[in-house]
Design an enzyme around this catalytic site. Structure first.
Site, PDB file in Angstrom:
ATOM      1  N   CYS A   1      45.092  46.180  43.362  1.00 43.14           N
ATOM      2  CA  CYS A   1      45.782  45.258  44.259  1.00 43.14           C
ATOM      3  C   CYS A   1      44.848  44.126  44.691  1.00 43.14           C
ATOM      4  CB  CYS A   1      46.232  45.985  45.523  1.00 43.14           C
ATOM      5  SG  CYS A   1      47.125  47.487  45.194  1.00 43.14           S
TER       6      CYS A   1
ATOM      7  N   ARG B   1      43.446  41.371  38.028  1.00 41.56           N
ATOM      8  CA  ARG B   1      43.182  42.752  38.431  1.00 41.56           C
ATOM      9  C   ARG B   1      44.344  43.669  38.069  1.00 41.56           C
ATOM     10  NH1 ARG B   1      39.369  42.128  43.097  1.00 41.56           N
ATOM     11  NH2 ARG B   1      40.063  44.074  43.977  1.00 41.56           N
TER      12      ARG B   1
ATOM     13  N   TRP C   1      49.516  46.935  42.853  1.00 41.02           N
ATOM     14  CA  TRP C   1      49.503  47.792  41.669  1.00 41.02           C
ATOM     15  C   TRP C   1      49.949  49.161  42.183  1.00 41.02           C
ATOM     16  CZ3 TRP C   1      46.848  52.181  39.864  1.00 41.02           C
ATOM     17  CH2 TRP C   1      46.908  52.395  38.490  1.00 41.02           C
TER      18      TRP C   1
ATOM     19  N   ASN D   1      44.959  47.649  49.881  1.00 41.36           N
ATOM     20  CA  ASN D   1      44.488  47.957  48.526  1.00 41.36           C
ATOM     21  C   ASN D   1      43.849  49.339  48.598  1.00 41.36           C
ATOM     22  OD1 ASN D   1      43.146  48.127  46.096  1.00 41.36           O
ATOM     23  ND2 ASN D   1      41.671  46.493  46.534  1.00 41.36           N
ATOM     24  N   GLY D   2      44.175  50.244  47.665  1.00 40.87           N
ATOM     25  CA  GLY D   2      43.564  51.575  47.663  1.00 40.87           C
ATOM     26  C   GLY D   2      44.579  52.646  48.010  1.00 40.87           C
TER      27      GLY D   2
ATOM     28  N   GLU E   1      36.256  53.129  21.039  1.00 45.95           N
ATOM     29  CA  GLU E   1      36.564  51.859  21.719  1.00 45.95           C
ATOM     30  C   GLU E   1      37.704  51.130  21.005  1.00 45.95           C
ATOM     31  OE1 GLU E   1      36.171  50.382  24.363  1.00 45.95           O
ATOM     32  OE2 GLU E   1      36.175  48.231  24.051  1.00 45.95           O
TER      33      GLU E   1
ATOM     34  N   LYS F   1      41.083  50.109  22.832  1.00 45.68           N
ATOM     35  CA  LYS F   1      41.560  48.711  22.886  1.00 45.68           C
ATOM     36  C   LYS F   1      42.970  48.609  22.353  1.00 45.68           C
ATOM     37  CE  LYS F   1      39.395  47.035  24.959  1.00 45.68           C
ATOM     38  NZ  LYS F   1      38.138  47.258  25.571  1.00 45.68           N
TER      39      LYS F   1
ATOM     40  N   GLU G   1      45.601  50.275  24.716  1.00 47.23           N
ATOM     41  CA  GLU G   1      45.841  49.666  26.028  1.00 47.23           C
ATOM     42  C   GLU G   1      46.595  48.346  25.953  1.00 47.23           C
ATOM     43  OE1 GLU G   1      42.440  48.550  28.461  1.00 47.23           O
ATOM     44  OE2 GLU G   1      41.225  48.334  26.672  1.00 47.23           O
TER      45      GLU G   1
ATOM     46  N   HIS H   1      38.122  68.906  10.677  1.00 48.19           N
ATOM     47  CA  HIS H   1      38.287  69.973  11.671  1.00 48.19           C
ATOM     48  C   HIS H   1      39.602  69.825  12.424  1.00 48.19           C
ATOM     49  CE1 HIS H   1      34.274  71.333  10.816  1.00 48.19           C
ATOM     50  NE2 HIS H   1      33.867  70.084  10.899  1.00 48.19           N
TER      51      HIS H   1
ATOM     52  N   LYS I   1      42.474  45.825  36.401  1.00 50.52           N
ATOM     53  CA  LYS I   1      41.139  45.433  35.949  1.00 50.52           C
ATOM     54  C   LYS I   1      40.060  46.183  36.701  1.00 50.52           C
ATOM     55  CE  LYS I   1      38.232  42.903  33.653  1.00 50.52           C
ATOM     56  NZ  LYS I   1      38.010  43.351  32.269  1.00 50.52           N
TER      57      LYS I   1
HETATM   58  C1  F6R Z   1      39.157  49.025  28.862  1.00 49.76           C
HETATM   59  C2  F6R Z   1      38.673  48.789  30.199  1.00 49.76           C
HETATM   60  C3  F6R Z   1      38.473  49.964  31.091  1.00 49.76           C
HETATM   61  C4  F6R Z   1      37.192  49.753  31.929  1.00 49.76           C
HETATM   62  C5  F6R Z   1      37.050  50.893  32.961  1.00 49.76           C
HETATM   63  C6  F6R Z   1      35.785  50.775  33.764  1.00 49.76           C
HETATM   64  O1  F6R Z   1      39.297  47.831  28.148  1.00 49.76           O
HETATM   65  O2  F6R Z   1      38.460  47.675  30.595  1.00 49.76           O
HETATM   66  O3  F6R Z   1      38.412  51.152  30.370  1.00 49.76           O
HETATM   67  O4  F6R Z   1      36.099  49.733  31.076  1.00 49.76           O
HETATM   68  O5  F6R Z   1      38.160  50.862  33.833  1.00 49.76           O
HETATM   69  O6  F6R Z   1      35.758  49.589  34.498  1.00 49.76           O
HETATM   70  P1  F6R Z   1      34.399  49.020  35.070  1.00 49.76           P
HETATM   71  O7  F6R Z   1      33.552  48.657  33.887  1.00 49.76           O
HETATM   72  O8  F6R Z   1      34.790  47.837  35.882  1.00 49.76           O
HETATM   73  O9  F6R Z   1      33.765  50.112  35.866  1.00 49.76           O
END
Ligand code: F6R
Length: 608
Positions: free
Chosen positions: A2, A27, A74, A98-99, A480, A484, A487, A503, A603
């Protein structure tokens, strides 16, 4: 997650609040709202979905108040509907939050027993009613907030507006960030300096447990015990940064393309290029020769950067590495030696689980080093040593440039620790530093494959499942790649260590399953190639990301081949990250997905 904005202004503030909320869009959010005080009375507009819906509401029915609060929500408790959107207004006040208020159920029961009625499914509404309850008992707004905060459990930031108090805005911070912006006869509150950048570059960050009462020309900070607190004003760089996509369609594309530059900048901060040595811009908080292991903790993509670093640290520094996702680590009660080293990695520096892990490690007597991108973040402020990534603001929800900059910092750290332990000779260090210096140029070279990757993504966009395989340092990159893709395109994807294929996951291989194989020319290539042949023998559709040697050795029919430049193998993940990111990006674009703000994602994950 948020976003919070509050303004005590000299002209109508609703438009400015929305503009500022736009700077927090990155965010992640699913509804938005704004409330202002008009003639001492709170009036609000809220809307589901994006800020343009809120703007449409405001165009139909403008708000004229000179004091206001706004929010992008959010959803955590209750669906992203207009009713659940913030600000929540009742009892003569409005609040944005927020939270998570963890004890909202018991507070709700207590307030319901007192006759209060709840109209939303949110945890936030208890805050409005609790403060309202204290106001009814005759407390002033300041006293009511002070009485409410100790009753709330969880990690949160709050902003309040009170009817009849046109020159008052109250903010509180416990766990989630909040900043005050100082203007000329105006005051601001915001989730981060970026949101406040259009108004001021003079910022004060609230510390954990702080709350602040703002008027147009004063800011009174109190600490968790209610004592007046002096909090420093700092000048931020955020105003220099324009939230703008340049010539790109999405922030994610811009950020992928920025990588040669920002990785180069980050490396320049850590390397003495002419001497062929790593030169850390800080003193390590431990003697590398005296420690017997390193613990790494992070979430998501940052965790995968840490997993790559495990290979480097074990190889270059001959040091055992334990690595864990922060959501597990924080509750695992891991025994840790005093004076050992814990490394946490976080782009935002605000991730709730990573922050809690940092605090746990400190409590165990560990020295802490944080690889962070946001220099003013809570993690940056609480760790013993900050190892900055110089990626610049990352706006796209999917982390790209922060990941490769994290790798740049961690590679430098691994070499420095290796040198400190006498595990690598000066010639080896010079060779490795030379390889690192070459990385930005190789990334730029890899970018040239973009149109080919874009056409491959058309095939991928029709798949319902995708498998990513890699060995050694290509294994975290396989994870990764899968992260990617899922998501931003919502295609189910799994990353596997190539050697794990037989396996279990090999059972999934058929002619409908694209298999992305990440195969740099490293010591694992021969083995990865055997796995490629096993996939081919079962009719799997292989896309190989590798150099010419990898393609020759694979000697099977490929659905796609992304030809990578020749390079020394050690830091190949930094370069191979580029096609992996581009493949996910173009697949999502082909599918018409909201690449920069994928559904359900935030974010900065400031709740557990
Ligand atoms: C994936 C992504 C998330 C962040 C994770 C940690 O693309 O962005 O998996 O890597 O939420 O976030 P930070 O790095 O801000 O602690």
């Amino acid at each position: 997650m948020c976003g919070i904005v509050g303004i005590l202004g000299r002209e109508p503030v609703a438009r400015h609040i929305v503009e500022s909320l736009k700077r927090l869009e990155y965010r992640g959010y699913d509804s938005a709202g704004v409330a202002t005080l008009e003639g001492g009375v709170i009036t609000r507009r809220r809307a589901e979905g994006k800020l343009r819906n809120l703007e449409a509401r405001l165009a139909e029915a403008p708000l004229a108040g000179l004091a206001g609060i706004g929010h992008t929500r959010w959803a955590t408790h209750g669906k992203p509907t207009e009713v659940n959107a913030h600000p929540h207004a009742s009892d003569g006040l409005a609040v944005v939050h927020n939270g998570i208020i963890e004890n909202f159920r018991e507070l709700r029961a207590e307030l319901t027993a007192k006759g209060q009625t709840f109209t939303t499914e949110t945890d936030t509404e208890v805050v409005a009613h609790l403060v309202g309850d204290f106001l009814r008992q005759g407390l002033s707004p300041r006293e009511a907030v002070a009485a409410t905060l100790p009753r709330l459990k969880g990690a949160f930031a709050l902003a309040f507006l009170f009817e009849g108090h046109d020159d008052l805005l109250i903010g509180a911070r416990q766990g989630a960030p909040l900043a005050v912006g100082h203007g000329e006869g105006e005051m601001y509150l915001g989730s981060d300096a970026l949101a406040l950048a259009p108004f001021t570059d003079t910022i004060t960050y609230l510390e954990d447990g702080d709350w602040v009462a703002l008027t147009r020309d004063s800011a009174e900070f109190r600490d968790v015990a209610g004592r007046l607190a002096n909090r420093p004003r700092i000048k931020t760089q955020a105003s220099a940064f324009l939230v703008d996509k340049g010539n790109h369609r999405h922030f994610m594309a811009k950020e992928i393309h920025e990588q040669p530059e920002v990785v180069g900048r980050t490396l320049a901060h850590y390397l003495d290029m002419s001497a062929g040595r790593v030169r850390l811009p800080f003193d390590l908080p431990v003697d590398p020769a005296a420690i017997d292991r390193i613990s790494i903790v992070a979430c998501g993509t940052a965790y995968l950067a840490g997993l790559t670093a495990k290979y480097w640290l074990e190889r270059f520094a001959r040091l055992p590495v334990e690595i864990d996702v922060a959501s597990e680590f924080r509750y695992r009660e891991a025994p840790m030696s005093r004076d050992g080293l814990t490394v946490v990695i976080s782009q935002s520096g605000e991730t709730a689980d990573t922050l809690a892990s940092l605090r746990y490690a400190k409590g165990q007597g560990q020295k802490t080093l944080a690889v962070v991108n946001v220099a003013t973040s809570t993690i940056a402020r609480e760790c013993d040593v900050v190892a900055p990534t110089l990626a610049g603001p990352e706006i796209g929800v999917a982390s790209t440039k922060a990941f490769t900059c994290q790798l740049a910092v961690l590679a430098s750290l691994a070499i420095a620790i290796g040198r400190g332990r006498g595990a690598i000779a000066p010639e080896t260090e010079a060779r490795l530093v030379g390889d690192l210096i070459g990385v930005p140029g190789l990334m730029a070279e890899a970018m040239k494959r973009e149109s080919q990757i874009a056409s491959l993504s058309h095939h991928l966009s029709r798949a319902s499942d995708v498998l990513y395989l890699g060995r050694g340092t290509a294994f975290p990159l396989a994870l990764e790649g899968a992260l990617k893709l899922k998501e931003i395109s919502y295609i189910h994807a799994e990353g596997y260590a190539a050697g794990e294929l037989k396996h279990g996951p090999i059972a999934l291989i058929d002619e409908n399953m694209p298999v992305i194989v990440i195969a740099p020319s490293d010591q694992w290539l021969e083995k990865t190639v055997s796995n490629v042949q096993e996939v081919a023998a079962r009719g799997g559709r292989i896309v190989l990301i590798g150099d010419r040697k990898a393609a020759d050795e694979a000697a099977v029919t490929l659905d796609g081949f992304v030809a990578m430049p020749d390079m020394a193998p050690e830091f190949a993940p930094m370069v191979y990250a580029v096609p992996v990111q581009m493949l996910a990006y173009h697949t999502a674009v082909t599918m018409g997905k909201d690449v920069d703000q994928p559904r359900n994602l935030a974010k900065s994950v400031t709740v557990e």
